[in-house]
Each structure stands twice: as structure tokens, then as C-alpha cells.
Design an enzyme around this catalytic site. Structure first.
Site, PDB file in Angstrom:
ATOM      1  CG  HIS A  66      -8.882   0.701  -3.817  1.00 39.03           C
ATOM      2  ND1 HIS A  66      -9.852   1.380  -3.118  1.00 39.03           N
ATOM      3  CD2 HIS A  66      -7.702   1.282  -3.464  1.00 39.03           C
ATOM      4  CE1 HIS A  66      -9.295   2.308  -2.368  1.00 39.03           C
ATOM      5  NE2 HIS A  66      -7.984   2.280  -2.561  1.00 39.03           N
ATOM      6  CG  ASP A  72      -2.051   0.937   1.165  1.00 40.69           C
ATOM      7  OD1 ASP A  72      -2.056   1.815   0.288  1.00 40.69           O
ATOM      8  OD2 ASP A  72      -2.961   0.830   2.009  1.00 40.69           O
TER       9      ASP A  72
HETATM   10  C1  LIG Z   1     -10.198   8.714  -0.770  1.00 40.28           C
HETATM   11  C2  LIG Z   1      -9.026   8.170  -0.875  1.00 40.28           C
HETATM   12  C3  LIG Z   1      -8.679   6.776  -0.516  1.00 40.28           C
HETATM   13  C4  LIG Z   1      -9.124   5.991   0.524  1.00 40.28           C
HETATM   14  C5  LIG Z   1     -10.102   6.352   1.612  1.00 40.28           C
HETATM   15  C6  LIG Z   1      -8.446   4.743   0.415  1.00 40.28           C
HETATM   16  C7  LIG Z   1      -8.582   3.663   1.285  1.00 40.28           C
HETATM   17  C8  LIG Z   1      -7.897   2.468   1.217  1.00 40.28           C
HETATM   18  N1  LIG Z   1      -6.976   2.080   0.253  1.00 40.28           N
HETATM   19  C9  LIG Z   1      -6.518   0.828   0.529  1.00 40.28           C
HETATM   20  C10 LIG Z   1      -5.564   0.094  -0.228  1.00 40.28           C
HETATM   21  C11 LIG Z   1      -4.917   0.523  -1.389  1.00 40.28           C
HETATM   22  N2  LIG Z   1      -5.063   1.736  -1.997  1.00 40.28           N
HETATM   23  C12 LIG Z   1      -4.283   1.785  -3.123  1.00 40.28           C
HETATM   24  C13 LIG Z   1      -4.171   2.835  -4.010  1.00 40.28           C
HETATM   25  C14 LIG Z   1      -4.832   4.056  -3.882  1.00 40.28           C
HETATM   26  N3  LIG Z   1      -5.754   4.426  -2.949  1.00 40.28           N
HETATM   27  C15 LIG Z   1      -6.142   5.719  -3.136  1.00 40.28           C
HETATM   28  C16 LIG Z   1      -7.061   6.451  -2.399  1.00 40.28           C
HETATM   29  C17 LIG Z   1      -7.738   6.000  -1.269  1.00 40.28           C
HETATM   30  N4  LIG Z   1      -7.622   4.790  -0.667  1.00 40.28           N
HETATM   31  C18 LIG Z   1      -5.412   6.200  -4.260  1.00 40.28           C
HETATM   32  C19 LIG Z   1      -5.499   7.607  -4.805  1.00 40.28           C
HETATM   33  C20 LIG Z   1      -4.614   5.172  -4.727  1.00 40.28           C
HETATM   34  C21 LIG Z   1      -3.668   5.220  -5.911  1.00 40.28           C
HETATM   35  C22 LIG Z   1      -4.398   4.891  -7.180  1.00 40.28           C
HETATM   36  C23 LIG Z   1      -3.474   4.919  -8.371  1.00 40.28           C
HETATM   37  O1  LIG Z   1      -3.098   6.008  -8.788  1.00 40.28           O
HETATM   38  O2  LIG Z   1      -3.096   3.850  -8.857  1.00 40.28           O
HETATM   39  C24 LIG Z   1      -3.593   0.534  -3.244  1.00 40.28           C
HETATM   40  C25 LIG Z   1      -2.656   0.121  -4.381  1.00 40.28           C
HETATM   41  C26 LIG Z   1      -1.222   0.490  -4.136  1.00 40.28           C
HETATM   42  C27 LIG Z   1      -0.973   1.974  -4.099  1.00 40.28           C
HETATM   43  O3  LIG Z   1      -0.851   2.621  -5.132  1.00 40.28           O
HETATM   44  O4  LIG Z   1      -0.880   2.483  -2.989  1.00 40.28           O
HETATM   45  C28 LIG Z   1      -3.983  -0.247  -2.166  1.00 40.28           C
HETATM   46  C29 LIG Z   1      -3.521  -1.650  -1.839  1.00 40.28           C
HETATM   47  C30 LIG Z   1      -7.161   0.397   1.699  1.00 40.28           C
HETATM   48  C31 LIG Z   1      -6.930  -0.948   2.344  1.00 40.28           C
HETATM   49  C32 LIG Z   1      -8.010   1.405   2.127  1.00 40.28           C
HETATM   50  C33 LIG Z   1      -8.870   1.486   3.314  1.00 40.28           C
HETATM   51  C34 LIG Z   1      -8.721   0.801   4.407  1.00 40.28           C
HETATM   52 FE   LIG Z   2      -6.497   3.183  -1.436  1.00 40.60          FE
END
Ligand SMILES: C=CC1=C(C)c2cc3[nH]c(cc4nc(cc5[nH]c(cc1n2)c(C)c5CCC(=O)O)C(CCC(=O)O)=C4C)c(C)c3C=C
Ligand SMILES: [Fe+2]
Length: 401
Positions: free
Chosen positions: A309, A215
């Protein structure tokens, strides 16, 4: 202790971490050549143009605490508190005693990359007669579908984020700051989180959350040309170089999640669990392989599912909306039904939440496959002023301006 730039200190921290992994951190054999400093000696300078705890790698432990001003507290008292807090934070970040109230619990430890970040909630401006200086970017966030935010664990006049690579160091700092607030501000809520310990992995890598996913991969990077424009505000004057922190306590339905086979978990995220590679990249892809949202599988279906996601959250799906995510895991025991009270203390820093967090969360709340396994239980938005110069304190231009 000599003044050390944040960049220089972080460079040193990286060298120190390798020692922790090899040397006597676990009481193992320490060779005569292990003369480099321990990870505990790594420090991040408190004073500087930006507050710490935004661009630095997440430390092993975080303490978040919100405070409300006591009735009758005026601008002078609030300014005195920020002056005292900043001075104590600077001392502790340098590895010196913070002052009264820490109980001696960090006496033997170095600063362990301690950062202390201060934020101002919208309610602070009303209480201090500063409503006309409240930045538009601090306007209340909209309610999102599925939100069940507990007011007692949300919002607050003041926010403190303490990060350190040692839990005792972080808790000590919290105790010191809490003591300094007595008579001026009362604790409103407190949360503790954790991240990977430096040296825990054979080579430095992006951390994992409690769902087991890598993440943080597609976070904006400080070397990107548009990084500062995405993360740091340019105004009003007292906020130039500051940022806005959106916080969410997101509980994970871990028992349900863990009952899914790995391929279904991967489909809901759009990345491989083992190494974080995007599902659009094929077997040879790695974590850093760019995501291709248009790629299709041999059967013609999108390689990254419509509700994955990373597709729903991507800047390309949200008019370019971007934020710097800097979350920590929490694991706070059991709920009444025996399920773990565990998940993510989500933090996103951005120049303007209306252009960063809001459009993304609006789409995630409606169309994210992962959200079926998540519960948003608390939230807050804070203005995080720029850093304070040597001899100054965080928020001084607002509180004395
Ligand atoms: C509103 C914004 C976001 C929330 C709330 C959110 C919760 C959340 N995310 C994960 C796990 C992952 N998120 C990943 C990517 C990712 N997440 C957000 C935004 C929120 N996440 C963004 C902008 C992105 C990047 C998207 C992109 O440009 O590709 C990932 C993938 C790896 C990474 O890029 O970080 C994971 C895994 C959880 C478990 C969670 C709530 C508990
Ligand atoms: Fe996320």
C-alpha cells in the site's frame, strides 16, 4: 469568554490531556496537585482564517452529516442557515450552549476540542443559481475500479463534520445543527466514527485503524514548506484558504484480514505492525524512518513489495500527488452474513482532488494488495470554504457575493 487563537488553545489542550491520563478521569486517586484543566476544557476557536477540523488532530469522535436543500430554497434561506450554523458552532466551540435542539445532553461537558467544519457539494451550486461560480476542482470524481458507491449514502448539497473528544458533545452539536436546518435542508445521510481517546496511550502517538496498523505517519505536516500548497486552495476568491474534502466509507473485510499472519499483513502495507516502521528500514527502524522504495532484501527482492500500500500510494509513485488524510474508524454492528460492518471513514483534504486523491486512488484501485480486503461503499466531494472572521459566517463571500 475571551477570544483564544486556535494555536494557543491547542497548546493548552496538549497540557490538559496529560491530566486526563493521570488524574481522576477514571475515578481514580486525584492528587491535590492536579489543578490543571481537564481534557474536556480544551477548545478550538471556530472563527479564523481556516475552518477547524482539517489540521487539528483527529478527535475521539466524529459525526459526518450531509443535507440537501428543500425544494424552493433560495440563496437567502441558504445564507441564513449558514449564518445560524456558524453562530451555533462558534458558541458550542467556546463551551456555551448551542441553542435549541440539543436535548441538554452536553450540559455538564466542556467543549472537548469541538470543531465544526462545513462543506458545499457540487449540487448546491445548481440549486442556488451559482453554477458559474462552482470551482473546477469540484468537478465530479471519476468512477474507480471496484467502486460500489451507494447513492443514498453519497454526495449531498451540504456537509457538516463535527469532531469532539466526547461523544455526547459531538452528538449534541449534531442535534443542534439538525434542528437549525429544519425547513431549509433535510438530512441526506449520517455517519459516526471514532479515533483514539486523548490520554489512552502512555505517550502521544499516531493512531491505529481497525486493521491494527499505525495510520497517518506519512501525512504532510503543517511545518513542511509545501504543506499549504498541498492542502489549501488559492482560488477562486471565495475559496482561497479553503480545501477540498474527499470522503469514502471504506468497509474492511476484517475477518479475512485477521486470518492472515502478521508478516503477510505487513507485506501488504509495507510497514511493521508493531510500530509502523517501514520494511525498508531494518530491525532498528522506527515509525519516522523514511521509506526507501528502492531498498532490497538479501534475496534481491524489493523490501517494500510492488503491491504494498505505501508504495502504490506514495507521492513518488503518483507524480507527487499528496493529500492530508484525516480518517476515523467506524464499527456499525453486523451485516446480514454476520461479518462486522466496520472500516474507515476516509477523509482526504487537498488543494485540488484532481492532483491529490484521483491519481492515487486510480493506482490503488488497480494495484494495491490491501484493496482485496476493502470495499468502497459511499463517497462524496465537498468544497470546504475558508474560515469565517468574527461576526461572519462560513461561505458568506459566495452566498452574498
Ligand atoms: C486514495 C487515497 C488513499 C486511500 C483510499 C487509502 C485507504 C487506506 N489506507 C489504509 C492504511 C494506510 N495507509 C497508509 C499510507 C497512505 N495511504 C495513502 C492514501 C490512501 N489510503 C497515502 C497517500 C499514504 C502515504 C503513503 C506514503 O507517502 O508513504 C498507511 C501507512 C502509514 C501512513 O503513512 O499513514 C497505512 C497503514 C487503509 C486501512 C485504508 C482503507 C481502509
Ligand atoms: Fe492508505
Amino acid at each position: 469568554m475571551p477570544a483564544v487563537s486556535r494555536r494557543a488553545v491547542l497548546g493548552g489542550a496538549g497540557a490538559g490531556l496529560a491530566v486526563g491520563a493521570v488524574g481522576g478521569a477514571w475515578g481514580g486517586r486525584a492528587s491535590a496537585r492536579d489543578t490543571r484543566p481537564s481534557p474536556g476544557s480544551a477548545r478550538v476557536a471556530f472563527h479564523g482564517p481556516r475552518q477547524g477540523g482539517i489540521v487539528e488532530p483527529a478527535q475521539a469522535r466524529v459525526e459526518w452529516a450531509a443535507f440537501d436543500l428543500l425544494p424552493g430554497t433560495g440563496r437567502d434561506r441558504a445564507a441564513g442557515l449558514l449564518r445560524d450554523w456558524s453562530a451555533a458552532a462558534a458558541r458550542m466551540a467556546a463551551g456555551e450552549p448551542g441553542g435549541d435542539g440539543g436535548g441538554g445532553i452536553a450540559l455538564d461537558a466542556g467543549p472537548n476540542s469541538l470543531t465544526v467544519t462545513f462543506g458545499f457539494g457540487a449540487s448546491l451550486f445548481d440549486k442556488l443559481g451559482l453554477a458559474d461560480r462552482r470551482p473546477p476542482a469540484l468537478a465530479a470524481l471519476p468512477a474507480f475500479p471496484g467502486d460500489a458507491l451507494d447513492p443514498a449514502r453519497s454526495d449531498g448539497d451540504l456537509w457538516v463534520q463535527i469532531g469532539a473528544d466526547d461523544a455526547l458533545v459531538a452528538v449534541h452539536a449534531l442535534r443542534v445543527l439538525r434542528r437549525l436546518a429544519a425547513g431549509t435542508a433535510a438530512p441526506r445521510w449520517q455517519m459516526a466514527g471514532f479515533s483514539r481517546t486523548p490520554g489512552a496511550t502512555a505517550r502521544p502517538m499516531t493512531g491505529r485503524n481497525l486493521m491494527g496498523q499505525v495510520d497517518g505517519t506519512n501525512n504532510p505536516r503543517p511545518q513542511d514548506p509545501d504543506f499549504a500548497a498541498k492542502v489549501f486552495a488559492t482560488g477562486p476568491d471565495w475559496m482561497a484558504g479553503g480545501s477540498y474534502a474527499v470522503l469514502r466509507r471504506i468497509r474492511m473485510l476484517l475477518d479475512d484480514w485477521e486470518s492472515l499472519p502478521t508478516d503477510r499483513q505487513e507485506r501488504l502495507v509495507g510497514r511493521r505492525k508493531s510500530d509502523g516502521a517501514p520494511l525498508s528500514g531494518g530491525p532498528d527502524a522506527g515509525e519516522r524512518t523514511p521509506v526507501d522504495l528502492a531498498a532490497t532484501a538479501p534475496d534481491g527482492a524489493l523490501a517494500i513489495a510492488p503491491d504494498a500500500h505505501v508504495r502504490v500510494a506514495a507521492p513518488a509513485s503518483n507524480g507527487g500527488a499528496a493529500m492530508l488524510r484525516r480518517g476515523f474508524s467506524f464499527h456499525d454492528g453486523l451485516l446480514a452474513d454476520g461479518a462486522p460492518d466496520a472500516g474507515l471513514l476516509f477523509a482526504a483534504f487537498q488543494a485540488d482532488p484532481a492532483r491529490g486523491f484521483v491519481p492515487v486512488q486510480q493506482r490503488l484501485a488497480r494495484g494495491d494488495g490491501l484493496s482485496r480486503f476493502l470495499r468502497h461503499e459511499a463517497g462524496a466531494l465537498f468544497a470546504v470554504p475558508p474560515g469565517a472572521p468574527e461576526g461572519g459566517y462560513v461561505g458568506q463571500p459566495l452566498l452574498e457575493g
